[in-house]
Scaffold this motif. Structure first.
Motif, PDB file in Angstrom:
ATOM      1  N   LEU A  47       0.830  -1.211   0.000  1.00 58.92           N
ATOM      2  CA  LEU A  47       0.000   0.000   0.000  1.00 58.92           C
ATOM      3  C   LEU A  47       0.861   1.257   0.000  1.00 58.92           C
ATOM      4  O   LEU A  47       0.653   2.164  -0.814  1.00 58.92           O
ATOM      5  N   ALA A  59      -3.305   3.123  -6.412  1.00 53.46           N
ATOM      6  CA  ALA A  59      -3.175   2.165  -5.303  1.00 53.46           C
ATOM      7  C   ALA A  59      -4.421   1.296  -5.168  1.00 53.46           C
ATOM      8  O   ALA A  59      -4.340   0.167  -4.686  1.00 53.46           O
ATOM      9  N   LEU A  60      -5.562   1.811  -5.586  1.00 53.68           N
ATOM     10  CA  LEU A  60      -6.796   1.017  -5.534  1.00 53.68           C
ATOM     11  C   LEU A  60      -6.686  -0.239  -6.392  1.00 53.68           C
ATOM     12  O   LEU A  60      -7.137  -1.313  -5.990  1.00 53.68           O
ATOM     13  N   CYS A  63      -4.484  -2.645  -4.446  1.00 55.95           N
ATOM     14  CA  CYS A  63      -5.223  -3.298  -3.337  1.00 55.95           C
ATOM     15  C   CYS A  63      -6.166  -4.346  -3.880  1.00 55.95           C
ATOM     16  O   CYS A  63      -6.262  -5.451  -3.348  1.00 55.95           O
ATOM     17  N   PRO A  68      -6.184  -9.711  -1.928  1.00 57.60           N
ATOM     18  CA  PRO A  68      -6.573 -11.118  -1.858  1.00 57.60           C
ATOM     19  C   PRO A  68      -5.397 -12.068  -2.124  1.00 57.60           C
ATOM     20  O   PRO A  68      -5.321 -13.145  -1.532  1.00 57.60           O
ATOM     21  N   ALA A  86     -14.730  -7.212   8.128  1.00 57.91           N
ATOM     22  CA  ALA A  86     -15.196  -5.958   8.711  1.00 57.91           C
ATOM     23  C   ALA A  86     -16.704  -6.029   8.882  1.00 57.91           C
ATOM     24  O   ALA A  86     -17.364  -6.858   8.246  1.00 57.91           O
ATOM     25  N   VAL A  89     -18.006  -3.978   4.814  1.00 60.23           N
ATOM     26  CA  VAL A  89     -16.939  -4.422   3.912  1.00 60.23           C
ATOM     27  C   VAL A  89     -16.938  -3.689   2.570  1.00 60.23           C
ATOM     28  O   VAL A  89     -17.961  -3.204   2.101  1.00 60.23           O
ATOM     29  N   ARG A  90     -15.766  -3.661   1.992  1.00 64.28           N
ATOM     30  CA  ARG A  90     -15.596  -3.175   0.623  1.00 64.28           C
ATOM     31  C   ARG A  90     -15.764  -4.344  -0.334  1.00 64.28           C
ATOM     32  O   ARG A  90     -16.574  -4.315  -1.229  1.00 64.28           O
ATOM     33  N   ASN A  91     -14.957  -5.396  -0.119  1.00 61.97           N
ATOM     34  CA  ASN A  91     -15.057  -6.591  -0.964  1.00 61.97           C
ATOM     35  C   ASN A  91     -16.024  -7.582  -0.305  1.00 61.97           C
ATOM     36  O   ASN A  91     -15.764  -8.050   0.805  1.00 61.97           O
ATOM     37  N   ASN A  94     -14.988 -10.549   1.709  1.00 62.06           N
ATOM     38  CA  ASN A  94     -14.462 -10.400   3.067  1.00 62.06           C
ATOM     39  C   ASN A  94     -15.579 -10.334   4.113  1.00 62.06           C
ATOM     40  O   ASN A  94     -15.311 -10.088   5.282  1.00 62.06           O
ATOM     41  N   CYS A 147      -5.132   5.524   5.486  1.00 63.35           N
ATOM     42  CA  CYS A 147      -6.433   4.842   5.359  1.00 63.35           C
ATOM     43  C   CYS A 147      -7.571   5.740   4.885  1.00 63.35           C
ATOM     44  O   CYS A 147      -8.404   5.318   4.072  1.00 63.35           O
ATOM     45  N   HIS A 151     -10.980   5.208   2.799  1.00 67.30           N
ATOM     46  CA  HIS A 151     -12.043   4.740   3.695  1.00 67.30           C
ATOM     47  C   HIS A 151     -12.677   5.874   4.499  1.00 67.30           C
ATOM     48  O   HIS A 151     -13.511   5.636   5.365  1.00 67.30           O
ATOM     49  N   TYR A 167     -15.858  -1.816  -6.840  1.00 68.78           N
ATOM     50  CA  TYR A 167     -16.704  -2.404  -5.782  1.00 68.78           C
ATOM     51  C   TYR A 167     -18.060  -1.719  -5.764  1.00 68.78           C
ATOM     52  O   TYR A 167     -18.308  -0.841  -4.931  1.00 68.78           O
ATOM     53  N   ARG A 181     -11.664  -0.308  11.853  1.00 69.21           N
ATOM     54  CA  ARG A 181     -12.037  -0.460  10.445  1.00 69.21           C
ATOM     55  C   ARG A 181     -12.516  -1.891  10.156  1.00 69.21           C
ATOM     56  O   ARG A 181     -13.354  -2.113   9.293  1.00 69.21           O
ATOM     57  N   GLY A 182     -11.923  -2.834  10.866  1.00 71.66           N
ATOM     58  CA  GLY A 182     -12.274  -4.241  10.640  1.00 71.66           C
ATOM     59  C   GLY A 182     -11.409  -5.107  11.528  1.00 71.66           C
ATOM     60  O   GLY A 182     -11.001  -4.665  12.608  1.00 71.66           O
TER      61      GLY A 182
HETATM   62  C1  HEC Z   1      -5.662   3.007  -2.025  1.00 72.80           C
HETATM   63  C2  HEC Z   1      -6.879   2.835  -1.333  1.00 72.80           C
HETATM   64  C3  HEC Z   1      -6.873   2.202   0.041  1.00 72.80           C
HETATM   65  C4  HEC Z   1      -6.194   2.634   1.147  1.00 72.80           C
HETATM   66  C5  HEC Z   1      -5.272   3.821   1.256  1.00 72.80           C
HETATM   67  C6  HEC Z   1      -6.569   1.737   2.217  1.00 72.80           C
HETATM   68  N1  HEC Z   1      -7.432   0.782   1.762  1.00 72.80           N
HETATM   69 FE1  HEC Z   1      -8.345  -0.673   2.862  1.00 72.80          FE
HETATM   70  N2  HEC Z   1      -9.162  -1.412   1.213  1.00 72.80           N
HETATM   71  C7  HEC Z   1      -9.005  -0.911  -0.071  1.00 72.80           C
HETATM   72  C8  HEC Z   1      -9.531  -1.855  -1.032  1.00 72.80           C
HETATM   73  C9  HEC Z   1      -9.533  -1.705  -2.535  1.00 72.80           C
HETATM   74  C10 HEC Z   1     -10.028  -2.948  -0.283  1.00 72.80           C
HETATM   75  C11 HEC Z   1     -10.647  -4.229  -0.808  1.00 72.80           C
HETATM   76  C12 HEC Z   1      -9.540  -5.251  -0.997  1.00 72.80           C
HETATM   77  C13 HEC Z   1     -10.050  -6.562  -1.505  1.00 72.80           C
HETATM   78  O1  HEC Z   1     -10.616  -6.573  -2.608  1.00 72.80           O
HETATM   79  O2  HEC Z   1      -9.872  -7.568  -0.799  1.00 72.80           O
HETATM   80  C14 HEC Z   1      -9.770  -2.632   1.117  1.00 72.80           C
HETATM   81  C15 HEC Z   1     -10.112  -3.485   2.146  1.00 72.80           C
HETATM   82  C16 HEC Z   1      -9.817  -3.263   3.456  1.00 72.80           C
HETATM   83  C17 HEC Z   1     -10.159  -4.162   4.548  1.00 72.80           C
HETATM   84  C18 HEC Z   1     -10.827  -5.538   4.398  1.00 72.80           C
HETATM   85  C19 HEC Z   1     -12.296  -5.544   4.603  1.00 72.80           C
HETATM   86  C20 HEC Z   1     -13.092  -5.014   3.441  1.00 72.80           C
HETATM   87  O3  HEC Z   1     -13.684  -3.950   3.629  1.00 72.80           O
HETATM   88  O4  HEC Z   1     -13.110  -5.628   2.342  1.00 72.80           O
HETATM   89  C21 HEC Z   1      -9.692  -3.575   5.675  1.00 72.80           C
HETATM   90  C22 HEC Z   1      -9.829  -4.137   7.090  1.00 72.80           C
HETATM   91  C23 HEC Z   1      -9.022  -2.348   5.302  1.00 72.80           C
HETATM   92  N3  HEC Z   1      -9.122  -2.181   3.947  1.00 72.80           N
HETATM   93  C24 HEC Z   1      -8.374  -1.506   6.177  1.00 72.80           C
HETATM   94  C25 HEC Z   1      -7.574  -0.449   5.775  1.00 72.80           C
HETATM   95  C26 HEC Z   1      -6.706   0.304   6.680  1.00 72.80           C
HETATM   96  C27 HEC Z   1      -6.618   0.078   8.171  1.00 72.80           C
HETATM   97  C28 HEC Z   1      -6.045   1.216   5.926  1.00 72.80           C
HETATM   98  C29 HEC Z   1      -4.955   2.174   6.360  1.00 72.80           C
HETATM   99  C30 HEC Z   1      -3.754   1.567   6.874  1.00 72.80           C
HETATM  100  C31 HEC Z   1      -6.501   1.059   4.552  1.00 72.80           C
HETATM  101  N4  HEC Z   1      -7.411   0.026   4.503  1.00 72.80           N
HETATM  102  C32 HEC Z   1      -6.083   1.828   3.497  1.00 72.80           C
HETATM  103  C33 HEC Z   1      -8.430   0.287  -0.393  1.00 72.80           C
HETATM  104  C34 HEC Z   1      -7.631   1.025   0.448  1.00 72.80           C
END
Ligand code: HEC
Length: 191
Positions: A47, A59-60, A63, A68, A86, A89-91, A94, A147, A151, A167, A181-182
């Motif tokens: 990340l 970065a999206l 991720c 995964p 979480a 959830v985003r995905n 999960n 984050c 988010h 998503y 967050r989860g």
């Molecule tokens: C660049 C964008 C981005 C950033 C910055 C980011 N995330 Fe995410 N996050 C995502 C994406 C995309 C997914 C779905 C990943 C997948 O498909 O499994 C996700 C999924 C997650 C999940 C898994 C549960 C779910 O919702 O699917 C957690 C927990 C999470 N992020 C926590 C964090 C935390 C804590 C931070 C900061 C350290 C963070 N993320 C920063 C894009 C981001």
């Protein structure tokens, strides 16, 4: 001579089944903690470098593909099913099961009551479909950076539209710094 020493050292453990049980439970928790540490570290490294190179929109993509993948790699390496979940959830892959949902609800309540997030976790052996299953969970907190770029409640329009594209059912925005967050989640069926 060496054998004798090893044998003597192991004897008390074999002689006390209860102690042997406790030892292996401790070992399971230790393995689970190590596996999520590696998962968290691997995700963070990806990340941070992706954000540095291309910002949140690029970065999206990283991720989306790598999160995964890293979870699958860590699961294979540890012999346990390691991932993230979480309450929102985003995905959809999960999404939590009943056990995960209730543990996360308990984490939220504990945090509200002033618990220290870094010390919060839960290990349990539960019966699932007639099998004993080891479960371990630990909260994932939202830090302000990075984050909230993906988010938080004020996403850049380009970030918001990319998330919608990848998503369509995303539920993982609107978080503020310091919120849960989860959680990391580890599952292993015991034989
Ligand atoms: C660049 C964008 C981005 C950033 C910055 C980011 N995330 Fe995410 N996050 C995502 C994406 C995309 C997914 C779905 C990943 C997948 O498909 O499994 C996700 C999924 C997650 C999940 C898994 C549960 C779910 O919702 O699917 C957690 C927990 C999470 N992020 C926590 C964090 C935390 C804590 C931070 C900061 C350290 C963070 N993320 C920063 C894009 C981001």
């Amino acid at each position: 001579m060496r054998f004798a020493v090893v044998f003597a050292a192991l004897l008390p453990i074999f002689a006390q089944p209860a102690l042997a049980g406790e030892t292996s439970a401790d070992q399971m928790v230790g393995k689970a903690r190590a596996a999520i540490k590696e998962l968290g570290g691997g995700l963070k490294e990806k990340l941070v470098s992706a954000m540095k190179e291309g910002g949140p929109v690029a970065a999206l993509d990283v991720c989306n593909i790598d999160a995964p993948k890293i979870a699958a790699e860590r699961s294979a390496a540890s012999g346990m099913d390691v991932g993230r979940t979480a309450l929102k959830v985003r995905n959809p892959n999960n999404a939590p099961d009943e056990f995960e949902k209730s543990v996360m609800e308990q984490f939220v309540a504990d945090l509200k009551a002033g618990a220290d997030a870094s010390k919060l976790d839960r290990a349990e052996v539960v019966m699932q479909d007639g099998k004993m299953v080891f479960r371990y969970m630990k909260p994932i907190m939202t830090a302000s950076k990075p984050c909230l770029a993906c988010h938080g409640s004020e996403l850049k329009p380009a970030v918001a539209s990319k998330i919608k594209e990848l998503y369509p059912e995303d539920n993982a925005t609107g978080f503020s710094a310091g919120e849960m967050r989860g959680a990391f989640t580890v599952t292993k069926t015991l034989d």
